[in-house]
Design an enzyme around this catalytic site. Sequence first.
Site, PDB file in Angstrom:
ATOM      1  N   LYS A   8       0.847  -1.199   0.000  1.00 14.70           N
ATOM      2  CA  LYS A   8       0.000   0.000   0.000  1.00 14.70           C
ATOM      3  C   LYS A   8       0.873   1.236   0.000  1.00 14.70           C
ATOM      4  CE  LYS A   8       0.855   1.290   4.456  1.00 14.70           C
ATOM      5  NZ  LYS A   8       1.517   2.558   4.849  1.00 14.70           N
ATOM      6  N   ASP A  23      -2.927  -1.926   9.998  1.00 20.60           N
ATOM      7  CA  ASP A  23      -2.910  -1.982   8.537  1.00 20.60           C
ATOM      8  C   ASP A  23      -3.336  -3.335   7.973  1.00 20.60           C
ATOM      9  OD1 ASP A  23      -1.959   0.603   8.559  1.00 20.60           O
ATOM     10  OD2 ASP A  23       0.114   0.060   8.119  1.00 20.60           O
TER      11      ASP A  23
END
Length: 316
Positions: A14, A150
């Site tokens: 990401k 996350d």
Amino acid sequence: MTVDTTVTVRVPAKVNLQLAVGPRREDGFHALVNVFHAVSLFDEVTVKAAPPRQPRALTALTATGQSESHLARVPLDATNLAARAAELLAEETGAGFPVDIHLDKRIPVAGGMAGGSADAAAALVACDRLWGCGLPRERLLDLAARLGSDVAFGLVGDTAVGTGRGELLEPVASPGRFRWVFALSTRGLSTADVFGEYDRLRPDAPEPRLDTALEKALASGDAVTLGRSLSNDLQPAALSLLPELQRTLDAGRSAGALGALVSGSGPTCAFLVGGGDEDRAAVAGREAEVVSALRATGLCEQVVSADGDVPGATVL
């Protein structure tokens, strides 16, 4: 019925298009508004049934795919997030048998691109399939949130805004396809150290808010506006701990990048080089200029390109 004895899951890195960080909470975490964007740098996590072993252990880990110096930063014991994911799934379901977990790592290690969290998400999906748990998506997301801020995004992928400490996810409209260049540093940064430096620099941090300009840029697929809207509240802290990153950012911007920022807690630097309706030849030319300039700095262990957004954890 065929029973799987090996399951491989591919999971993306990401980049944070916006990382707004609030004050430190009583639980030690920070309130966040975190716009996640999954990009086509992937780890592959393979989970394979293993015979019982002594001392009794649910998991054994191996890793390949990075330089020796980077792999040395990957714990291959019970502290690894992928191992913790397998343990948590076994505890919650009562299922589970010994497994070997192999991490084929292409996401930068300790690079601010959530490689460890991505591996945990992949391990959840792989073990769920291998052990026949069949947990619904909502349950997997709950387990992911318990593992780390996350991890849930590794399951979801695409583009999403995370609130709370980043684990509460809502999809963000992003029909455009964007092209990125990432400068991978020879050095790592500890997420805890970066947040600690942030607290020192910003003791009066306000409550985080979603940037509406960024949201509109994503919805329209406008790469130029998106580049102007990128932001990361942790960037000053990362630059304070590793000042050479400023030279990397400056080099990419000077070479024509539409936007540049430190990804997450760093030290990987992300450069938007085009996308949306822009002419592909123009994007390719800009990408080549940025890549060349970054390599010329001598500060980057590797310079790689990727597209976004892409789906989350996928069984191969």
